[in-house]
Scaffold this motif. Structure first.
Motif: not given
Length: 316
Positions: A44-49, A292-293, A301-307
């Protein structure tokens, strides 16, 4: 007998009572949960930055919570994992390491409350003063609030543990899975009246300011939502506030359970389990709840997994 077993600056920890059949499943389960805590919160931290769209005050403040959860889990879980594989006579810890661990344990608990307080303030400004939100919650303000949350916790906990470290020691066994402030001053045969007075004041100030500020904040938010006829605003406010309140409620309940169990020596085993769960369940739940909320985080997160999935398919 204790002095013949350990040295003056070596303490012995009580372990978690598990049977020979259950210690391996317990070790594996705890290890899996710890890995999940590390991956999810640091993710979550890495995704945010890395995502410029998430460079907003709410998500930057959320990073404080994720970092604190990683910090709190790492203080306790690796040691518990080690002790599960160690015999009773080998569960030893240096007194200095014990004091540092006690400081970190209480710093994590205090920061959990102060960080949630500034997150509540952020939601208050966003919902009650939306037109001024950008001018109030600047990056400088977010940084200042974050430093305040950690600095206040650091000072309060430093004085709390400092009062215990000053005491002489006549005992060498920590009647717990890990070191905390109560474990430190229970090693002394001196009067701990000052420790109890400050500890009570510390708890009252921390919980009083935490519960009071969050209750007042959300009462004001509820009043604004009731007066507002904007369904979109109310829906978004309900979603973000419900997430925040769920995390805060779990924190309070777990804290009260540990405090209550500590008052009953016969329930020492239950207290140990509750203490470990507090450092395992809370960090894992926080990552799940926010991941999730919160729509923006979930979409990223979903976009990252899809990529990654598309990239692996192209590679094949």
């Amino acid at each position: 007998m204790e002095n013949s077993t350990v040295g003056r600056d070596i303490l012995m920890l009580e372990g978690l009572n598990v049977t020979s059949l259950s210690f391996i499943p317990s070790f594996i389960l705890l290890l899996i949960v710890y890995i999940f805590i590390m991956v999810s919160n640091l993710g979550l931290v890495v995704l945010t930055f890395r995502s410029s769209g998430l460079h907003q005050p709410m998500y930057l403040l959320l990073c404080n919570m994720s970092i604190n959860d990683v910090f709190g889990a790492s203080i306790i879980i690796p040691q518990v994992l080690r002790d599960l594989l160690t015999s009773d006579s080998e569960r030893l810890i240096q007194y200095v390491d014990c004091a540092v661990q006690a400081f970190c344990v209480h710093l994590h608990a205090s920061a959990s409350h102060t960080v949630l307080m500034i997150m509540a303030f952020d939601r208050y400004v966003a919902i009650c003063n939306p037109l001024r939100y950008a001018t109030i919650m600047t990056h400088r303000m977010v940084l200042g609030l974050s430093m305040w949350a950690w600095a206040v916790s650091f000072l309060m906990v430093g004085f709390l543990v400092g009062l215990s470290v000053r005491l002489s020691r006549c005992r060498w066994i920590i009647l717990h899975l890990f070191c905390d402030n109560a474990s430190l001053f229970s090693l002394s045969c001196e009067s701990v009246l000052i420790n109890n007075i400050y500890g009570l004041g510390y708890t009252v100030v921390l919980l009083g300011s935490s519960i009071g500020s969050i209750t007042l904040t959300y009462l004001r938010i509820a009043m604004v939502c009731l007066r507002s006829k904007n369904k979109a605003l109310n829906s978004k406010a309900l979603q973000t506030c419900a997430t925040h309140l769920a995390v805060y409620a779990i924190l309070l309940v777990s804290g009260f359970i540990i405090v209550i169990l500590a008052r009953f020596p016969r329930l020492a085993v239950h207290r140990k389990v509750a203490s470990v769960m507090g450092h395992v369940v809370l960090p894992a739940l926080n990552a799940l709840i926010y991941g999730l909320q919160i729509k923006e985080v979930r979409q990223r997160v979903l976009a990252l997994f899809h990529k990654n999935k598309v990239a692996s398919m192209d590679g094949n």
